[in-house]
Design a protein around this motif. Structure first.
Motif, PDB file in Angstrom:
ATOM      1  N   GLY A 127       0.784  -1.229   0.000  1.00  0.00           N
ATOM      2  CA  GLY A 127       0.000   0.000   0.000  1.00  0.00           C
ATOM      3  C   GLY A 127       0.809   1.269   0.000  1.00  0.00           C
ATOM      4  N   ILE A 128       2.044   1.215   0.502  1.00  0.00           N
ATOM      5  CA  ILE A 128       2.785   2.442   0.765  1.00  0.00           C
ATOM      6  C   ILE A 128       4.108   2.537   0.022  1.00  0.00           C
ATOM      7  N   MET A 129       4.830   1.424  -0.057  1.00  0.00           N
ATOM      8  CA  MET A 129       6.200   1.466  -0.550  1.00  0.00           C
ATOM      9  C   MET A 129       6.265   1.501  -2.074  1.00  0.00           C
ATOM     10  N   GLU A 130       7.379   2.009  -2.580  1.00  0.00           N
ATOM     11  CA  GLU A 130       7.662   1.929  -4.002  1.00  0.00           C
ATOM     12  C   GLU A 130       8.224   0.545  -4.311  1.00  0.00           C
ATOM     13  N   LEU A 131       7.660  -0.105  -5.324  1.00  0.00           N
ATOM     14  CA  LEU A 131       8.092  -1.439  -5.714  1.00  0.00           C
ATOM     15  C   LEU A 131       8.860  -1.375  -7.034  1.00  0.00           C
ATOM     16  N   MET A 132       9.844  -2.230  -7.156  1.00  0.00           N
ATOM     17  CA  MET A 132      10.696  -2.240  -8.345  1.00  0.00           C
ATOM     18  C   MET A 132      10.323  -3.399  -9.254  1.00  0.00           C
ATOM     19  N   PRO A 133      10.009  -3.143 -10.524  1.00  0.00           N
ATOM     20  CA  PRO A 133       9.740  -4.244 -11.446  1.00  0.00           C
ATOM     21  C   PRO A 133      10.959  -5.147 -11.588  1.00  0.00           C
ATOM     22  N   ALA A 134      10.731  -6.445 -11.706  1.00  0.00           N
ATOM     23  CA  ALA A 134      11.842  -7.380 -11.873  1.00  0.00           C
ATOM     24  C   ALA A 134      12.571  -7.138 -13.179  1.00  0.00           C
ATOM     25  N   ALA A 135      11.903  -6.472 -14.123  1.00  0.00           N
ATOM     26  CA  ALA A 135      12.499  -6.196 -15.438  1.00  0.00           C
ATOM     27  C   ALA A 135      13.345  -4.933 -15.430  1.00  0.00           C
ATOM     28  N   ARG A 136      13.685  -4.408 -14.249  1.00  0.00           N
ATOM     29  CA  ARG A 136      14.447  -3.159 -14.187  1.00  0.00           C
ATOM     30  C   ARG A 136      15.753  -3.317 -14.973  1.00  0.00           C
ATOM     31  N   GLY A 137      16.136  -2.245 -15.619  1.00  0.00           N
ATOM     32  CA  GLY A 137      17.341  -2.262 -16.420  1.00  0.00           C
ATOM     33  C   GLY A 137      17.081  -2.594 -17.878  1.00  0.00           C
ATOM     34  N   GLN A 138      15.940  -3.186 -18.178  1.00  0.00           N
ATOM     35  CA  GLN A 138      15.617  -3.540 -19.554  1.00  0.00           C
ATOM     36  C   GLN A 138      14.882  -2.411 -20.271  1.00  0.00           C
ATOM     37  N   HIS A 139      14.185  -1.582 -19.497  1.00  0.00           N
ATOM     38  CA  HIS A 139      13.418  -0.478 -20.089  1.00  0.00           C
ATOM     39  C   HIS A 139      13.653   0.779 -19.251  1.00  0.00           C
ATOM     40  N   GLY A 280      -4.858 -11.502 -14.700  1.00  0.00           N
ATOM     41  CA  GLY A 280      -4.570 -10.372 -13.812  1.00  0.00           C
ATOM     42  C   GLY A 280      -3.670 -10.715 -12.647  1.00  0.00           C
ATOM     43  N   GLY A 281      -3.119 -11.921 -12.614  1.00  0.00           N
ATOM     44  CA  GLY A 281      -2.214 -12.289 -11.535  1.00  0.00           C
ATOM     45  C   GLY A 281      -0.912 -11.519 -11.623  1.00  0.00           C
ATOM     46  N   ARG A 282      -0.469 -11.004 -10.490  1.00  0.00           N
ATOM     47  CA  ARG A 282       0.791 -10.285 -10.393  1.00  0.00           C
ATOM     48  C   ARG A 282       1.513 -10.780  -9.142  1.00  0.00           C
ATOM     49  N   ILE A 283       2.823 -10.640  -9.106  1.00  0.00           N
ATOM     50  CA  ILE A 283       3.626 -11.124  -7.978  1.00  0.00           C
ATOM     51  C   ILE A 283       4.390  -9.956  -7.369  1.00  0.00           C
ATOM     52  N   ALA A 284       4.264  -9.797  -6.067  1.00  0.00           N
ATOM     53  CA  ALA A 284       5.050  -8.823  -5.316  1.00  0.00           C
ATOM     54  C   ALA A 284       5.838  -9.616  -4.277  1.00  0.00           C
ATOM     55  N   TYR A 308       7.700 -13.004 -18.309  1.00  0.00           N
ATOM     56  CA  TYR A 308       6.939 -12.779 -17.077  1.00  0.00           C
ATOM     57  C   TYR A 308       7.468 -11.631 -16.223  1.00  0.00           C
ATOM     58  N   LEU A 309       8.647 -11.126 -16.533  1.00  0.00           N
ATOM     59  CA  LEU A 309       9.274 -10.134 -15.660  1.00  0.00           C
ATOM     60  C   LEU A 309       8.442  -8.880 -15.488  1.00  0.00           C
ATOM     61  N   GLN A 310       7.655  -8.508 -16.499  1.00  0.00           N
ATOM     62  CA  GLN A 310       6.853  -7.286 -16.403  1.00  0.00           C
ATOM     63  C   GLN A 310       5.739  -7.404 -15.372  1.00  0.00           C
ATOM     64  N   TYR A 311       5.443  -8.623 -14.937  1.00  0.00           N
ATOM     65  CA  TYR A 311       4.366  -8.848 -13.979  1.00  0.00           C
ATOM     66  C   TYR A 311       4.878  -9.108 -12.558  1.00  0.00           C
ATOM     67  N   ILE A 312       6.177  -8.992 -12.357  1.00  0.00           N
ATOM     68  CA  ILE A 312       6.786  -9.315 -11.076  1.00  0.00           C
ATOM     69  C   ILE A 312       7.416  -8.063 -10.480  1.00  0.00           C
TER      70      ILE A 312
END
Length: 362
Positions: A127-139, A280-284, A308-312
């Protein structure tokens, strides 16, 4: 005859002790009893022929999953930033227009044996924190951001793919889940474990828009479909009008994420895994303690993970809670060590009242 009478008296005393404990627990923990709910759910929705289903046991916000009016007014002030995010190619926001076309639900699905502060921290991180996509660095757009969760759901799993039922009953766990939700939603005095820094930040997070319930399937592809169904049903009943698409952000540790991608949990892999994300499944996830960064990065670098990285998304649990696990809490209760402080006081009180997780109950 005398032996029979003594046996009857002992039985009566045992029942009275149970009733006294039950009464004491109700007064001290101030939580509903879910025995009938759990029994009905298990009787109706478990078994090999049962379809995946989620049933809601309690809503802490009457309008769940629709954010309450106060939350809507808070969120409306940040609409420009949300629209700006939606313009970024490949981002979650680009999948849809603004709510109510899409509703984002933070889901904590667990055996809750017992619930602890780390479970609550997962919800607050969503609810509060900034989350980093697993695909970071690719886009270029893959920078950490707040997801904008609209509603939260704590789900007690009636069945677990790897964990047998022991230590506490489903009825007892359901009551402890209620206590955890109460701790997140109603204990709004700043505490050492809370992630939010002000009441305004708490209100903006939608953490008060919480519900608890049960799910009957151990597989995430089935859980995702069941969550989507119940959210859309409750949305239509509460708000009416167009039913939004549901994005379900399942909070989990690294060990659980690995199981999500393990073919042994699927009858038709990878088709069913693809179905999880398509629905609509996503992974945090959190890396937690004991999983080297090199192992995590190597896992995501596998060729089959690219789609799948864009959904994690990775969330950063605070150091003060990331070490906590239910198994360690059970041992702490058994051995009366300081780690019993890793669970909220109302849950610890309940555990002690019912003598859970003692040597003969682990």
């Amino acid at each position: 005859m005398a032996a029979s009478v003594r046996g009857g008296n002992a039985s009566n005393r045992t029942q009275k002790q149970h009733d006294d404990i039950e009464s004491m627990s109700m007064m001290q923990c101030d939580t509903p009893v879910y025995d009938d709910f759990v029994r009905d759910f298990v009787a109706t929705h478990t078994g090999s022929a049962s379809l995946p289903v989620v049933e809601i046991a309690r809503k802490f916000c009457d309008s769940w999953p629709v954010p309450c009016a106060h939350a809507e007014s808070v969120k409306s002030g940040s609409s420009e930033s949300v629209q700006a995010e939606s313009a970024q190619p490949g981002s979650e926001q680009s999948e849809s227009t603004q709510p109510p076309t899409t509703v984002r639900v933070g889901v904590m699905d667990s055996s809750f044996n017992p619930p602890h502060y780390c479970h609550g921290a997962y919800m607050e991180c969503l609810g509060i924190m900034e989350l980093m996509p697993a695909a970071r660095g690719q886009h270029a757009w893959s920078e950490a951001r707040v997801l904008g969760i609209d509603a939260f759901l704590l789900l007690l799993a009636a069945e677990n793919a790897d964990k047998p039922l022991k230590g506490s009953s489903l009825e007892q766990r359901m009551r402890m889940v209620d206590m955890l939700a109460t701790t997140v939603v109603k204990d709004t005095t700043a505490d050492t474990w809370h992630l939010w820094k002000s009441r305004a930040q708490f209100d903006a997070s939608n953490l008060h828009n919480m519900a608890i319930g049960m799910v009957n399937s151990p597989r995430f592809v089935d859980k995702c479909k069941a969550v989507s169904d119940v959210v859309q049903s409750e949305w239509e009943r509460t708000k009416g009008g167009p039913v939004p698409r549901v994005l379900s952000y399942f909070a989990m540790g690294w060990d659980t994420l690995i199981r999500v991608f393990d073919p042994k949990y699927y009858a038709d892999y990878p088709r069913e895994l693809d179905e999880f994300f398509a629905n609509g499944g996503r992974i945090a996830y959190s890396r937690r303690v004991g999983f080297p960064d090199a192992d995590v990065d190597a896992f995501f670098a596998r060729r089959e993970m690219a789609a799948y990285l864009q959904y994690i998304f990775e969330l950063k649990l605070p150091k003060r809670v990331k070490h906590i696990s239910s198994s360690d809490v059970r041992v702490a209760v058994r051995d009366s060590t300081q780690s019993v402080r890793d669970i909220p006081p109302r849950i610890l009180e309940f555990v002690n009242n019912f003598q859970l997780y003692r040597k003969d109950r682990l």
